[in-house]
Design an enzyme around this catalytic site. Structure first.
Site, PDB file in Angstrom:
ATOM      1  N   GLY A   1      -8.020   5.002   3.505  1.00  0.00           N
ATOM      2  CA  GLY A   1      -7.136   4.703   4.629  1.00  0.00           C
ATOM      3  C   GLY A   1      -6.298   5.927   4.953  1.00  0.00           C
TER       4      GLY A   1
ATOM      5  N   SER B   1      -3.080   8.446   5.489  1.00  0.00           N
ATOM      6  CA  SER B   1      -1.931   8.814   4.671  1.00  0.00           C
ATOM      7  C   SER B   1      -0.798   7.847   5.010  1.00  0.00           C
ATOM      8  CB  SER B   1      -1.515  10.254   4.993  1.00  0.00           C
ATOM      9  OG  SER B   1      -0.397  10.615   4.238  1.00  0.00           O
TER      10      SER B   1
ATOM     11  N   ALA C   1      -0.930   4.587   4.188  1.00  0.00           N
ATOM     12  CA  ALA C   1      -1.455   3.220   4.272  1.00  0.00           C
ATOM     13  C   ALA C   1      -1.180   2.420   3.002  1.00  0.00           C
ATOM     14  CB  ALA C   1      -2.954   3.240   4.561  1.00  0.00           C
TER      15      ALA C   1
ATOM     16  N   SER D   1     -10.386   9.960   2.238  1.00  0.00           N
ATOM     17  CA  SER D   1     -11.835   9.961   2.482  1.00  0.00           C
ATOM     18  C   SER D   1     -12.149   9.542   3.922  1.00  0.00           C
ATOM     19  CB  SER D   1     -12.576   9.104   1.455  1.00  0.00           C
ATOM     20  OG  SER D   1     -11.942   7.906   1.153  1.00  0.00           O
TER      21      SER D   1
END
Length: 195
Positions: free
Chosen positions: A35, A37, A39, A109
């Site tokens: 998710g 930054s 999250a 990712s």
């Protein structure tokens, strides 16, 4: 060195993954938290680790920030650097799985392709992709490090969500709406995901 004394550099383990899992009383697996930054990836990873510890489960957290301070300190944030960072993290996660340990991996990712690579390295039967779905506005509001502000000011290039894209997973194992759910609710759903 003469021909009679040969140094063996690699020897196959005499302890199987199944034996390690039996000893640990659990199956080795990876929960891959992805998710934006802010999250809640690291927050949930460490909250889950604490809960699993209390339940007597063996687990470890691989956090993007921590790996970049050591194993991946030589990498930048270009697409190539991010790809290699995730490849290394996946290889480490696989080692934990083979040791019968639950690996909680918290990495932005950002691309579907990189997450597919991670799934391939770890093995699809041992990999659960968990999408922490949180609006960009909420992530920016949670940003205690000021990274979003710096990215919007042009001080940080290739910042996911601002100057670099994030591709949400198409078919995650689990989606957590971290903007709406409490940490406790998210941790409970992650435990259920582990089975």
């Amino acid at each position: 060195m003469n021909g009679s004394s040969t140094l063996v550099c690699r020897q196959d383990s005499r302890v199987s993954r199944e034996q390690r899992e039996l000893l640990n009383v659990q199956r080795g697996q990876v929960l891959w938290l992805t998710g934006l930054s802010g999250a809640g990836k690291s927050t949930l990873a460490y909250a889950l680790e604490a809960r699993l510890y209390l339940l007597g489960r063996r687990c470890v957290v691989l956090d993007g920030d921590n790996l970049r301070g050591g194993l991946c300190a030589d990498l930048g944030f270009t697409p190539e650097g991010r790809h290699e960072n995730l490849r290394r993290a996946a290889e480490v996660a696989k080692l934990f799985v083979e040791s019968g340990v639950i690996c909680i991996a918290a990495f932005i990712s950002p691309t579907c392709l990189d997450r597919a690579m991670v799934r391939e390295i770890v093995g699809p039967d041992d990999f659960s992709e968990v999408y922490l779905n949180c609006s960009l506005q909420a992530c920016e509001a949670r940003d205690v490090k000021g990274l979003y502000q710096r990215a919007r000011a042009g001080e940080i290039s290739d910042f996911t969500g601002i100057t670099s894209p994030y591709e949400p997973p198409l078919r995650p194992t689990l989606t957590l709406m971290t903007e709406c759910l409490s940490i406790e609710d998210c941790v409970q759903r992650l435990i259920e995901c582990l089975g």
